[in-house]
Write a protein that holds these residues in place. Structure first.
Motif, PDB file in Angstrom:
ATOM      1  N   UNK A  15      64.159 -97.849   9.646  1.00  0.00           N
ATOM      2  CA  UNK A  15      63.473 -96.572   9.549  1.00  0.00           C
ATOM      3  C   UNK A  15      62.229 -96.658  10.433  1.00  0.00           C
ATOM      4  N   UNK A  16      62.180 -95.815  11.441  1.00  0.00           N
ATOM      5  CA  UNK A  16      61.052 -95.752  12.361  1.00  0.00           C
ATOM      6  C   UNK A  16      60.202 -94.543  11.997  1.00  0.00           C
ATOM      7  N   UNK A  17      58.978 -94.789  11.545  1.00  0.00           N
ATOM      8  CA  UNK A  17      58.052 -93.709  11.184  1.00  0.00           C
ATOM      9  C   UNK A  17      57.040 -93.555  12.316  1.00  0.00           C
ATOM     10  N   UNK A  18      57.259 -92.545  13.155  1.00  0.00           N
ATOM     11  CA  UNK A  18      56.407 -92.348  14.329  1.00  0.00           C
ATOM     12  C   UNK A  18      55.231 -91.439  13.999  1.00  0.00           C
ATOM     13  N   UNK A  19      54.085 -91.727  14.581  1.00  0.00           N
ATOM     14  CA  UNK A  19      52.813 -91.035  14.332  1.00  0.00           C
ATOM     15  C   UNK A  19      52.259 -91.361  12.948  1.00  0.00           C
ATOM     16  N   UNK A  20      52.549 -92.569  12.491  1.00  0.00           N
ATOM     17  CA  UNK A  20      52.048 -93.023  11.191  1.00  0.00           C
ATOM     18  C   UNK A  20      50.519 -92.990  11.151  1.00  0.00           C
ATOM     19  N   UNK A  21      49.879 -93.389  12.234  1.00  0.00           N
ATOM     20  CA  UNK A  21      48.417 -93.428  12.270  1.00  0.00           C
ATOM     21  C   UNK A  21      47.786 -92.072  12.006  1.00  0.00           C
ATOM     22  N   UNK A  22      48.370 -91.022  12.546  1.00  0.00           N
ATOM     23  CA  UNK A  22      47.862 -89.670  12.321  1.00  0.00           C
ATOM     24  C   UNK A  22      47.967 -89.293  10.851  1.00  0.00           C
ATOM     25  N   UNK A  23      49.121 -89.577  10.253  1.00  0.00           N
ATOM     26  CA  UNK A  23      49.307 -89.306   8.828  1.00  0.00           C
ATOM     27  C   UNK A  23      48.308 -90.111   8.000  1.00  0.00           C
ATOM     28  N   UNK A  24      48.153 -91.378   8.339  1.00  0.00           N
ATOM     29  CA  UNK A  24      47.250 -92.251   7.577  1.00  0.00           C
ATOM     30  C   UNK A  24      45.803 -91.776   7.662  1.00  0.00           C
ATOM     31  N   UNK A  25      45.377 -91.328   8.824  1.00  0.00           N
ATOM     32  CA  UNK A  25      44.001 -90.823   8.977  1.00  0.00           C
ATOM     33  C   UNK A  25      43.791 -89.522   8.221  1.00  0.00           C
ATOM     34  N   UNK A  26      44.807 -88.673   8.208  1.00  0.00           N
ATOM     35  CA  UNK A  26      44.691 -87.366   7.563  1.00  0.00           C
ATOM     36  C   UNK A  26      44.767 -87.447   6.047  1.00  0.00           C
ATOM     37  N   UNK A  27      45.580 -88.362   5.548  1.00  0.00           N
ATOM     38  CA  UNK A  27      45.820 -88.447   4.100  1.00  0.00           C
ATOM     39  C   UNK A  27      45.960 -89.916   3.698  1.00  0.00           C
ATOM     40  N   UNK A  28      44.859 -90.661   3.722  1.00  0.00           N
ATOM     41  CA  UNK A  28      44.959 -92.104   3.481  1.00  0.00           C
ATOM     42  C   UNK A  28      45.558 -92.477   2.129  1.00  0.00           C
ATOM     43  N   UNK A  84      66.025-106.630   0.688  1.00  0.00           N
ATOM     44  CA  UNK A  84      65.769-107.824   1.505  1.00  0.00           C
ATOM     45  C   UNK A  84      66.868-108.875   1.433  1.00  0.00           C
ATOM     46  N   UNK A  85      67.458-109.075   0.291  1.00  0.00           N
ATOM     47  CA  UNK A  85      68.465-110.128   0.134  1.00  0.00           C
ATOM     48  C   UNK A  85      69.899-109.629   0.320  1.00  0.00           C
ATOM     49  N   UNK A  86      70.055-108.357   0.649  1.00  0.00           N
ATOM     50  CA  UNK A  86      71.401-107.807   0.810  1.00  0.00           C
ATOM     51  C   UNK A  86      71.959-108.154   2.189  1.00  0.00           C
ATOM     52  N   UNK A  87      73.249-107.926   2.354  1.00  0.00           N
ATOM     53  CA  UNK A  87      73.880-108.148   3.651  1.00  0.00           C
ATOM     54  C   UNK A  87      73.395-107.148   4.710  1.00  0.00           C
ATOM     55  N   UNK A  88      72.887-106.007   4.252  1.00  0.00           N
ATOM     56  CA  UNK A  88      72.377-104.968   5.154  1.00  0.00           C
ATOM     57  C   UNK A  88      70.956-104.604   4.724  1.00  0.00           C
ATOM     58  N   UNK A  89      69.968-105.389   5.168  1.00  0.00           N
ATOM     59  CA  UNK A  89      68.589-105.121   4.731  1.00  0.00           C
ATOM     60  C   UNK A  89      68.011-103.847   5.352  1.00  0.00           C
ATOM     61  N   UNK A  90      66.909-103.416   4.770  1.00  0.00           N
ATOM     62  CA  UNK A  90      66.147-102.282   5.281  1.00  0.00           C
ATOM     63  C   UNK A  90      64.865-102.829   5.897  1.00  0.00           C
ATOM     64  N   UNK A  91      64.500-102.327   7.056  1.00  0.00           N
ATOM     65  CA  UNK A  91      63.227-102.641   7.686  1.00  0.00           C
ATOM     66  C   UNK A  91      62.580-101.318   8.082  1.00  0.00           C
ATOM     67  N   UNK A  92      61.252-101.298   8.040  1.00  0.00           N
ATOM     68  CA  UNK A  92      60.497-100.096   8.385  1.00  0.00           C
ATOM     69  C   UNK A  92      59.510-100.450   9.490  1.00  0.00           C
ATOM     70  N   UNK A  93      59.477 -99.614  10.506  1.00  0.00           N
ATOM     71  CA  UNK A  93      58.536 -99.776  11.607  1.00  0.00           C
ATOM     72  C   UNK A  93      57.610 -98.561  11.609  1.00  0.00           C
ATOM     73  N   UNK A  94      56.314 -98.836  11.511  1.00  0.00           N
ATOM     74  CA  UNK A  94      55.310 -97.785  11.574  1.00  0.00           C
ATOM     75  C   UNK A  94      54.787 -97.749  13.004  1.00  0.00           C
ATOM     76  N   UNK A  95      54.971 -96.636  13.664  1.00  0.00           N
ATOM     77  CA  UNK A  95      54.573 -96.527  15.077  1.00  0.00           C
ATOM     78  C   UNK A  95      53.564 -95.413  15.258  1.00  0.00           C
TER      79      UNK A  95
END
Length: 143
Positions: A101-114, A132-143
């Motif tokens: 999951x790529x969350x783009x413009x995270x910084x703007x959201x964080x500044x507006x609503x910390x 995390x321990x599953x065969x298909x893990x989830x990773x999140x990238x804050x961009x």
């Protein structure tokens, strides 16, 4: 809670040599390339666009829209947590190596609503930990 994606970056995360987590994308890596790399590595990717998102309601609306969450998504924090620990809505045929999951413009959201961003980040972290321990893990990238 969240750190910068360590070198060698996204390729190591997708190859499994960097553990799944919630990471900030290094400035040397382009968000546009992240989903392409995920697809090449047989990961399912989703692009959460947060430009113009300045509060909880707008964040949850963006999640519903960009992640194509199921009809039962109630646009509240608990419902988001439920969706992220039941990825049946995201699955297609075949089993991917993981979910990105790529969350783009995270910084703007964080500044507006910390406070809302901290809550969202905690939910994302809990979901990553859940898978995390599953065969298909989830990773999140804050961009």
């Amino acid at each position: 809670m969240t750190g910068t994606l360590p070198a060698p970056g996204l390729p190591a995360l997708l190859a499994g040599t960097t553990p799944p987590g919630v990471y900030r994308l290094p400035p040397t890596e382009a968000p546009a390339d992240a989903l392409a790399l995920a697809t090449e590595a047989d990961w399912r990717g989703a692009h959460l666009r947060l430009d113009g998102v300045h509060d909880k309601a707008a964040f949850l609306d963006a999640c519903a829209r960009d992640l194509d969450l199921p009809d039962w998504f109630g646009r509240n924090w608990d419902a988001l947590a439920d969706c992220l620990t039941d990825l049946s809505w995201w699955r297609e045929t075949g089993k991917p190596h993981g979910y990105l999951l790529l969350a783009e413009d995270w910084g703007t959201f964080h500044k507006s609503a910390p406070a809302d961003a901290r809550t969202a980040e905690a939910i994302l972290t809990d979901a990553v930990d859940y898978w995390a321990e599953s065969d298909s893990p989830l990773a999140v990238i804050l961009a």
